[in-house]
Each structure stands twice: as structure tokens, then as C-alpha cells.
Design an enzyme around this catalytic site. Sequence first.
Site, PDB file in Angstrom:
ATOM      1  CG  ASP A   1      -2.781  -0.157   6.901  1.00  0.00           C
ATOM      2  OD1 ASP A   1      -3.959  -0.271   6.509  1.00  0.00           O
ATOM      3  OD2 ASP A   1      -2.325  -0.745   7.900  1.00  0.00           O
TER       4      ASP A   1
ATOM      5  CG  ASP B   1      -6.811  -0.115  11.964  1.00  0.00           C
ATOM      6  OD1 ASP B   1      -6.873   0.913  12.650  1.00  0.00           O
ATOM      7  OD2 ASP B   1      -7.780  -0.567  11.323  1.00  0.00           O
TER       8      ASP B   1
ATOM      9  CE  LYS C   1      -5.339  -1.276   2.734  1.00  0.00           C
ATOM     10  NZ  LYS C   1      -4.499  -0.541   3.718  1.00  0.00           N
TER      11      LYS C   1
ATOM     12  CG  ASP D   1       0.342  -3.340   9.406  1.00  0.00           C
ATOM     13  OD1 ASP D   1      -0.455  -2.902   8.547  1.00  0.00           O
ATOM     14  OD2 ASP D   1      -0.021  -4.031  10.374  1.00  0.00           O
TER      15      ASP D   1
END
Length: 540
Positions: A10, A12, A99, A124
Site C-alpha cells: 500500500d 499512504d 480495495k 496499514d
Amino acid sequence: MTLFDAVLLDRDGTLIKDVPYNGDPEKVRPMPGARAALDRLRAAGLRLGVVTNQSGRARGLFTAADLGAVHARVDALLGPFDTWQVCPHQEGDGCRCRKPAPGLVDAAARALDTDPTRCAVIGDIGRDMVAAAAAGAAGILVPTPVTRAEEVDAAPAVAVDLADAVDQVLRRQALAGAQPAADGSAPAQRADGRPGTVLVVRSDSAGDVLITGPAIRAVATGADRVVLLGGPRGRAAARLLPGVHEVIEWPLPWIDPSPAPVQAETMRALIARLAAVDADQALIFTSFHQSPLPLALLLRMAGVPWVGAISDDYPGSLLDLRHRVPVGIPEVERALSLATAAGFGLPAGDEPTLRLAADMLPSRPPVDLPAGYVVVHPGASVPARACPPRRCADIVAALARAGHPVVVTGGPDERELTAQVAAAGGVDLGGRTSLAELAVVLAHAGCVVVGNTGPAHLAAAVGTPVVSLFAPTVPFGQWAPYRTPLVRVGDAGAACRHSRATVCPVPGHPCLTGVDPAEVVAAVQLLTTGAGAAAVEGVR
């Protein structure tokens, strides 16, 4: 054997600091230690990709050129990535890439000329983990202050930071490709370099036997004959495994959940039966909480010249190979690492997926079934892992209302249960299939809704996606259906978490009683079409 070809990350909050809707490359700030961690993956030969939702594009908050400039800056700071996969859509657009849908993971795997099952995904938040699992990839969560507690609880693996996540990937990769023991513990072999007969042991339930299948295939590749010692609960599964020449059924009182008393006469009979195998080697496969040492003693008394097993306890002279595995490794990989340490490996082209012997399966289901059906399997070998019948009936009714034909399956002793559940709108197959016939029923299904029990692993063995009603009594990362698309539902943080309880210790069985049937319908939709994921609980 190489477990992973690629690592997908991922953007960010994982690679760079999270700046909402960022279209300015000057605001890009790498996460601490990110460049060093990524370089370790590159040095290990792993390809890297980024999978990122960027709805700011659809919202008009930045242009395609702005997004390209941000990604060029990320490449400059963190090293080049082998693929960038971006979803520019907003929530509710109905795309298959945003996602928690698996589209970005699938696309990245295609771009890297690999399969999602050979990818690890690091992110995250919960939607990163759901997308990974729905594609069949391995997920590792690196929480940040915005990560919710329920997302941490539900993750298959959790790392303290990106460097730790990389450690986990490389540890699993190394374990899968470990070299045979070089300290004198490797077994002596015949002049042609092959052992004649290898006795493999997995005395447990059907699901446990199935997840040992890749390790047993590895042994069969290097041996002339493989004899499997198992218990009554795993007999039918043992006979479906490729590479097994003979099955010995014998209950072991230190493994069985309802053991008979240990009797000297019975143990003498077992020693005599083990001696009759005339094995050159023996490998004892166990779950992480079981001990191989009682059987190792009997194997010594039976005259088996070389014995290997995973054992944290000091084995004295009972084991020639005392193998150790870190905590948290998936049970499939744990077992396969023992075979590898003993000198047995899967041949080129044989992935460590669960498989069944095709010649042991019927060509079609035992009865005519509606097209596009979903299987609901309400029973479980352990009561604490079974979704309550009333809730299963609610799930069947919700699936039927959503237009999914439903087939309810169960064993011969579950006919009353399946009749109750199927009455809500499904076809009742309870008690009408052997394990081999059940495998074919699952193979033709669009999806299987099942708890943490044998048919979940049977579904994985035939490649059918799983909605996992997973009670958290054992770690999800170790026991989830392996390398098959899945979505986990249920309360992953319930009070029974990691208790290994066989009977629910919490009144009302809240971890599964609280499952929302609409969440299951959304999960089925996610796995069968790649869309409709917005209603899956715990993702955002």
C-alpha cells in the site's frame, strides 16, 4: 522452493506518510526505514509493486499528471517499483479494483507475471488485508495510529513496522527454501540416493491431514513408498492425498481429543505394527501445540533408524532431526519446512497448495445441483468453531434472498443440523456425501461458507473461495484456508481469542453469533465477482 515472487505494498501510511488526497510531490515523505527495508526485498530477488486507492482522482482533487509526479517522487526516494496499480474510483462506483476488492492485487500479479498466491501484501488498514486475502495472497498488517483495533485483531499477521514486515516475508521465504540439515542429522540414504520407505505421521482430524498434504507430496517425490499413520478422524482425508501408498489407522491417546486410556497391550501392538512397516525414516507432523515425543519413543522401540520432528522440548536421543519453526508460521509451511529440513522438497512446478488425488474423486456431484450455487457447511469438528444453527439458517435465508442458490452440507451425524439450516432456503445434502463426494460438491460451488474445520481446507484443496466463519480460538494466520481466495467474518477480538478452547468459554458464543448475514452476502459477492465489498465489516 520459492514461496514468494513479489511483495505488493500500500502507498499512504505504509510506504509514505499519509497526506490525504496528495497531488503534490513535494509533500511526499517516506515512512521511517522504508528505503532500507525495500532494498532488502530487492536484494532477495523479490519484485515490488504498489497497490493504492486514489479516489482524489475521481473527486477532481488532482490530475493524472499530478498523480504521476507523486509516484515519480516515490520512485526517486524509495527506489523503482516494478509495477504501480492505482484505483482512481470513489466508494460506491462499483469498480472491481478499489480495495478491499482484490482487483489491484490481481492486476499487480499479472503485471509481474506471477500469481496472487505467490505475493505478499503489506498495508496499514483492514481493506489492505481483505484485498490480499480475497486474491489468495498473504497479508501483513503494519498498524499506524489510524488503524482500528478490530483490523489488527482480524489480520493474518501483524508487524510493528515495515522493517519487521520485511523480516516476516524473508523468514517465511527462507524457511520454505531451507537446505537439509548439515549437522549429521540428515538420514543415511541408499546408494541410489533415495530412501525406500518413509513413514509419515499426522494423527489428527481431516483438516489437519489435508494441510500436511504439500509436505507429504514432497516426501513422496524423494521416496519409493510413503506410509501414513493417522487416526480415525483423518482416515478419509489421508486416502485422498497424492503420494500416499498405504494408510495405517491407529488412534493416539496423546493426540485424540477424546482419548482412550493408555494401555500397555495397545502400545505393544502399535510398536509391532510400526516395526512391520520396515521404514527407513519417519517424519512426525504435529500442530504447533502438540508434542511428537511420545510417538518418537515408540518408533525407536519399533526399530525405526531415523526419526525427525518439530520439537521445542528437549528430545534427548529420540530425534535424529530436531527441527524448530518460529511462532506464527502457517501450518502448511510449518509442516513443509520439516520435510525440507529432512531433505525432501516439492518438485519444480508443484506449488505448496493443498491438493487431492484426482483419481480418488468422482467425476461429478452425487446429485444434480443448481447452477452457481453457494455451499453453507454449518458443522465443525470442534464445537467452539461452529456457527450457531440459527445464525447459519439466517445466512442461508439471506443468500437465497440475494439470488444465490444454496446447498447445505454435513456429515452423517449432522443430518438434524443440516435439515434445520437448509429449511431456511437451501438444498439439504447432510449425510449424503462421502468426503470425496463432498470435495466434488465444493469444487463445483462458486463459494463455500464454513467455519474453521475440515471442509474449509477441503475447499482450498479444490480451489474454491471461502467465506471463513473463523472463531478466534486459534490464530487465523496459522489456520486459515491456505492459498485460496477468502474473506474472514466474525469477531476476531472476542474473549476466546487464542484460548484453543474446544467448547466456547464465553456465554452465547458471541464471536459467531454476532455475524451479520448481510456481511456474509457481501463477502460472497466480493469473492464471486470482485465487487460489492463495501458492506464487509471492518474495512473502510
